[in-house]
Design a protein around this motif. Sequence first.
Motif, PDB file in Angstrom:
ATOM      1  N   THR A  43      -8.263   0.577  12.126  1.00 36.69           N
ATOM      2  CA  THR A  43      -7.597   1.302  13.210  1.00 36.69           C
ATOM      3  C   THR A  43      -6.401   2.120  12.725  1.00 36.69           C
ATOM      4  N   PHE A  44      -6.205   2.180  11.406  1.00 35.82           N
ATOM      5  CA  PHE A  44      -5.058   2.909  10.860  1.00 35.82           C
ATOM      6  C   PHE A  44      -5.223   4.408  11.101  1.00 35.82           C
ATOM      7  N   ARG A  45      -4.195   5.038  11.604  1.00 33.19           N
ATOM      8  CA  ARG A  45      -4.276   6.464  11.942  1.00 33.19           C
ATOM      9  C   ARG A  45      -3.401   7.340  11.044  1.00 33.19           C
ATOM     10  N   GLY A  46      -2.807   6.759  10.045  1.00 33.78           N
ATOM     11  CA  GLY A  46      -1.903   7.529   9.190  1.00 33.78           C
ATOM     12  C   GLY A  46      -2.548   8.089   7.943  1.00 33.78           C
ATOM     13  N   ALA A  47      -3.891   7.983   7.824  1.00 35.36           N
ATOM     14  CA  ALA A  47      -4.589   8.494   6.646  1.00 35.36           C
ATOM     15  C   ALA A  47      -5.986   8.948   7.051  1.00 35.36           C
ATOM     16  N   ASP A  48      -6.579   9.761   6.182  1.00 36.43           N
ATOM     17  CA  ASP A  48      -7.958  10.209   6.384  1.00 36.43           C
ATOM     18  C   ASP A  48      -8.955   9.293   5.686  1.00 36.43           C
ATOM     19  N   LEU A  49      -8.462   8.559   4.677  1.00 37.36           N
ATOM     20  CA  LEU A  49      -9.353   7.762   3.832  1.00 37.36           C
ATOM     21  C   LEU A  49      -8.627   6.513   3.354  1.00 37.36           C
ATOM     22  N   VAL A  50      -9.326   5.387   3.374  1.00 40.86           N
ATOM     23  CA  VAL A  50      -8.840   4.148   2.753  1.00 40.86           C
ATOM     24  C   VAL A  50      -9.617   3.944   1.456  1.00 40.86           C
ATOM     25  N   ASP A  51      -8.897   3.729   0.363  1.00 41.36           N
ATOM     26  CA  ASP A  51      -9.527   3.564  -0.958  1.00 41.36           C
ATOM     27  C   ASP A  51      -8.921   2.327  -1.616  1.00 41.36           C
ATOM     28  N   LEU A  52      -9.557   1.184  -1.399  1.00 36.12           N
ATOM     29  CA  LEU A  52      -9.061  -0.083  -1.944  1.00 36.12           C
ATOM     30  C   LEU A  52      -9.723  -0.344  -3.281  1.00 36.12           C
ATOM     31  N   GLN A  53      -8.978  -0.124  -4.360  1.00 25.24           N
ATOM     32  CA  GLN A  53      -9.528  -0.274  -5.702  1.00 25.24           C
ATOM     33  C   GLN A  53      -9.202  -1.646  -6.282  1.00 25.24           C
ATOM     34  N   GLN A  54     -10.062  -2.092  -7.224  1.00 21.68           N
ATOM     35  CA  GLN A  54      -9.867  -3.324  -8.001  1.00 21.68           C
ATOM     36  C   GLN A  54      -9.615  -4.539  -7.098  1.00 21.68           C
ATOM     37  N   GLN A  55     -10.519  -4.740  -6.129  1.00 19.98           N
ATOM     38  CA  GLN A  55     -10.446  -5.896  -5.243  1.00 19.98           C
ATOM     39  C   GLN A  55     -11.438  -6.968  -5.696  1.00 19.98           C
ATOM     40  N   LEU A  82       0.842  -1.189   0.000  1.00 21.12           N
ATOM     41  CA  LEU A  82       0.000   0.000   0.000  1.00 21.12           C
ATOM     42  C   LEU A  82       0.878   1.240   0.000  1.00 21.12           C
ATOM     43  N   TYR A  83       0.239   2.385  -0.205  1.00 19.31           N
ATOM     44  CA  TYR A  83       0.952   3.654  -0.072  1.00 19.31           C
ATOM     45  C   TYR A  83      -0.023   4.708   0.451  1.00 19.31           C
ATOM     46  N   VAL A  84       0.553   5.749   1.043  1.00 21.72           N
ATOM     47  CA  VAL A  84      -0.239   6.886   1.517  1.00 21.72           C
ATOM     48  C   VAL A  84       0.139   8.112   0.700  1.00 21.72           C
ATOM     49  N   SER A  85      -0.849   8.737   0.062  1.00 20.75           N
ATOM     50  CA  SER A  85      -0.630  10.022  -0.612  1.00 20.75           C
ATOM     51  C   SER A  85      -1.095  11.131   0.321  1.00 20.75           C
ATOM     52  N   SER A  86      -0.537  12.313   0.160  1.00 23.25           N
ATOM     53  CA  SER A  86      -0.763  13.373   1.155  1.00 23.25           C
ATOM     54  C   SER A  86      -1.701  14.480   0.708  1.00 23.25           C
ATOM     55  N   SER A  87      -2.081  14.535  -0.568  1.00 24.04           N
ATOM     56  CA  SER A  87      -2.863  15.679  -1.037  1.00 24.04           C
ATOM     57  C   SER A  87      -3.982  15.200  -1.965  1.00 24.04           C
ATOM     58  N   TRP A 107      -6.042  15.069   0.610  1.00 25.56           N
ATOM     59  CA  TRP A 107      -6.185  14.481   1.928  1.00 25.56           C
ATOM     60  C   TRP A 107      -5.371  13.192   1.926  1.00 25.56           C
ATOM     61  N   ARG A 108      -5.015  12.732   3.090  1.00 29.52           N
ATOM     62  CA  ARG A 108      -4.173  11.534   3.185  1.00 29.52           C
ATOM     63  C   ARG A 108      -5.016  10.301   2.832  1.00 29.52           C
ATOM     64  N   THR A 109      -4.611   9.623   1.747  1.00 29.58           N
ATOM     65  CA  THR A 109      -5.370   8.475   1.265  1.00 29.58           C
ATOM     66  C   THR A 109      -4.476   7.247   1.198  1.00 29.58           C
ATOM     67  N   LEU A 110      -4.967   6.139   1.724  1.00 28.23           N
ATOM     68  CA  LEU A 110      -4.267   4.859   1.684  1.00 28.23           C
ATOM     69  C   LEU A 110      -4.832   4.023   0.539  1.00 28.23           C
ATOM     70  N   ARG A 111      -3.962   3.679  -0.417  1.00 24.20           N
ATOM     71  CA  ARG A 111      -4.381   2.917  -1.595  1.00 24.20           C
ATOM     72  C   ARG A 111      -3.380   1.797  -1.869  1.00 24.20           C
ATOM     73  N   PRO A 112      -3.772   0.792  -2.671  1.00 20.99           N
ATOM     74  CA  PRO A 112      -2.817  -0.239  -3.083  1.00 20.99           C
ATOM     75  C   PRO A 112      -1.789   0.324  -4.070  1.00 20.99           C
ATOM     76  N   ILE A 113      -0.560  -0.101  -3.924  1.00 24.56           N
ATOM     77  CA  ILE A 113       0.464   0.235  -4.911  1.00 24.56           C
ATOM     78  C   ILE A 113       0.062  -0.372  -6.256  1.00 24.56           C
ATOM     79  N   GLY A 114       0.115   0.443  -7.300  1.00 27.70           N
ATOM     80  CA  GLY A 114      -0.272  -0.011  -8.632  1.00 27.70           C
ATOM     81  C   GLY A 114      -1.542   0.611  -9.144  1.00 27.70           C
ATOM     82  N   CYS A 115      -2.171   1.478  -8.340  1.00 27.49           N
ATOM     83  CA  CYS A 115      -3.433   2.098  -8.757  1.00 27.49           C
ATOM     84  C   CYS A 115      -3.292   2.790 -10.111  1.00 27.49           C
ATOM     85  N   GLY A 116      -4.329   2.630 -10.927  1.00 25.57           N
ATOM     86  CA  GLY A 116      -4.375   3.296 -12.223  1.00 25.57           C
ATOM     87  C   GLY A 116      -3.940   2.418 -13.365  1.00 25.57           C
ATOM     88  N   GLN A 117      -2.847   1.650 -13.169  1.00 29.55           N
ATOM     89  CA  GLN A 117      -2.311   0.833 -14.252  1.00 29.55           C
ATOM     90  C   GLN A 117      -2.569  -0.667 -14.057  1.00 29.55           C
TER      91      GLN A 117
END
Length: 357
Positions: A112-124, A69-74, A76-86
Amino acid sequence: MLKVTVSNERFPESGQLAEWRELLEDAEFATPFQTPAWTESWLRHFGANKKPLWVTVRAQGDLVGLFPLYVSSSPWRTLRPIGCGQSDYLNPLVRTGFVEGVANEIAQYLKTFRGADLVDLQQQPETLPFDNSGGETLEQAACLVLDLPTSYEEYLKSLSKSLRFDCRRLGKPPFATGEAKVRQAEPDETEEAIGQFFRLHAQRWRKRGLPGSFATRQLKAFHTDAAANLANEGSLRLTLLESGAETVGVLYGMQVGKTRFFYQCGFDPQYKALSPGTLLVAKAIDCAIAEGCTTFDFMRGDEAYKRRWNPQRTRRNLRYIMPLNSGLGVVGGAINHAGSRIEAKVRERLEGRGFFG
């Protein structure tokens, strides 16, 4: 008992990579998008200003689950899977027999993750029990899957008369006379072949006045790098259609385990009389069966030209949007939900409708 551990290193070290590759070989559902080759290339080209988060699950010390996963900062802080988009599949890599347990452990960790504002799990894939994580579940994509018989001739008998006729053109002129041929590219041809793919894919889409999926330098650089890495790992499968000395069609595919994956296709519209798209898919299926594959995955897009090949199953991909107790997360979730609806409408309009030869 399962145990979740988390690290923030840029990329796993060699010992961890060995565990990763071992997990790939015994995973319930492994795709090219869970390989070190694809993941490392994505981080190199799209990972700037993103913080990796490697979620691992172990049973008695053995690695049974990995979710990059990765956290982007702008904005808002979003937690997504590495590889999003492609990537067409972004599920965690899970050892056979541990799917439900690993998914539940990851879901509990994300709540319980506190390092992001939003979890966005795509293509599951819908087979993963992430819907108990809270938040909202959206249908994101349909992926058509063909279960392969043990021989190509047996498979051809299952097709419509017209499609079977087109496929058998590979045994007739100009192919029988050597003026044209369809073949798999060799590993040392990867750079040249992927460059031809970009050219042909762009030609195909320019007829619609559209740039296509590989229009930017960043995307081309990523796929050039990913293709080279996949070739080194033995997972790349590029199928070429050649007329004389000219490459006029390329199918960009991959293979993991006993599954062949169809990613994209490009061909020169001037050669449409050859039925380039049809012949490229036919050859890819033929080669997949010859290599012992049991599955041909057409991946994202429930499109008419894919249905012609008689896929028996549909995998549905879901998107889980989960705000994490903050106003920004709620706002981000609402905006991502709206964006998902727009994306679905755009895909429905553009993907493959009457545009495959």
